[in-house]
Design a protein around this motif. Sequence first.
Motif, short mmCIF file in Angstrom:
data_model
loop_
_atom_site.label_atom_id
_atom_site.label_comp_id
_atom_site.label_asym_id
_atom_site.label_seq_id
_atom_site.Cartn_x
_atom_site.Cartn_y
_atom_site.Cartn_z
N ARG A 72 22.25 25.12 -12.92
CA ARG A 72 22.20 25.41 -11.49
C ARG A 72 23.53 25.98 -11.00
O ARG A 72 23.57 26.88 -10.16
CB ARG A 72 21.84 24.16 -10.70
N ALA A 73 24.63 25.45 -11.51
CA ALA A 73 25.95 25.94 -11.10
C ALA A 73 26.18 27.37 -11.55
O ALA A 73 26.69 28.21 -10.79
CB ALA A 73 27.04 25.02 -11.66
N VAL A 74 25.80 27.68 -12.79
CA VAL A 74 25.97 29.04 -13.30
C VAL A 74 25.11 30.02 -12.51
O VAL A 74 25.56 31.11 -12.14
CB VAL A 74 25.67 29.11 -14.81
N ILE A 75 23.88 29.63 -12.21
CA ILE A 75 22.99 30.50 -11.43
C ILE A 75 23.57 30.74 -10.04
O ILE A 75 23.61 31.88 -9.56
CB ILE A 75 21.57 29.91 -11.36
N ALA A 76 24.04 29.68 -9.39
CA ALA A 76 24.61 29.83 -8.05
C ALA A 76 25.84 30.72 -8.07
O ALA A 76 26.01 31.59 -7.20
CB ALA A 76 24.94 28.45 -7.46
N ALA A 78 26.60 32.98 -10.33
CA ALA A 78 26.19 34.35 -10.67
C ALA A 78 25.67 35.07 -9.44
O ALA A 78 25.99 36.25 -9.22
CB ALA A 78 25.12 34.32 -11.77
N ARG A 79 24.90 34.38 -8.63
CA ARG A 79 24.40 35.01 -7.39
C ARG A 79 25.54 35.33 -6.45
O ARG A 79 25.58 36.39 -5.83
CB ARG A 79 23.39 34.08 -6.71
N GLU A 80 26.48 34.39 -6.34
CA GLU A 80 27.62 34.59 -5.46
C GLU A 80 28.47 35.78 -5.91
O GLU A 80 28.95 36.55 -5.09
CB GLU A 80 28.47 33.31 -5.45
N ARG A 81 28.65 35.93 -7.22
CA ARG A 81 29.47 37.01 -7.76
C ARG A 81 28.67 38.30 -7.98
O ARG A 81 29.25 39.32 -8.33
CB ARG A 81 30.04 36.59 -9.12
N ASP A 82 27.36 38.23 -7.84
CA ASP A 82 26.47 39.35 -8.13
C ASP A 82 26.66 39.82 -9.58
O ASP A 82 26.81 41.00 -9.86
CB ASP A 82 26.68 40.51 -7.15
N GLU A 83 26.67 38.84 -10.50
CA GLU A 83 26.80 39.09 -11.93
C GLU A 83 25.68 38.36 -12.65
O GLU A 83 25.00 37.52 -12.08
CB GLU A 83 28.15 38.57 -12.44
N SER A 84 25.53 38.64 -13.93
CA SER A 84 24.50 37.95 -14.71
C SER A 84 24.96 36.53 -15.04
O SER A 84 26.17 36.27 -15.18
CB SER A 84 24.22 38.70 -16.01
N PRO A 85 24.02 35.60 -15.16
CA PRO A 85 24.38 34.24 -15.56
C PRO A 85 25.11 34.22 -16.91
O PRO A 85 26.04 33.43 -17.10
CB PRO A 85 23.03 33.52 -15.64
#
Length: 98
Positions: A72-76, A78-85
């Motif tokens: 969940r932390a990596v997904i969040a 990644a969304r914040e950075r607009d990068e892939s998980p």
Amino acid sequence: MWDRIREKIAGLGVSARVDAGGDREKGTHNLFDAAAAYVSASAEDDQDGIEEAASWVSPEALSFGVSELACRAVIALARERDESPRKVARDLLGLPVA
């Protein structure tokens, strides 16, 4: 399907009662409570907190909770950075981009 799996696994996590001094005065902790407390204590290098959180649930349940928290932390992030998980996870671990 995932809801049923989570319910089954969550049932494994309910364990020890907490005496005064914990986040809850009297109650039980599930695997997600334990994972959050364990990871937070690890980040703060709080050995007593680590040991306490680890005693709340079985090692298997704690492992699952920590894994779920990491996902969940990596997904969040990644969304914040607009990068892939995958890129975020490798960056967090100091690994070169594959």
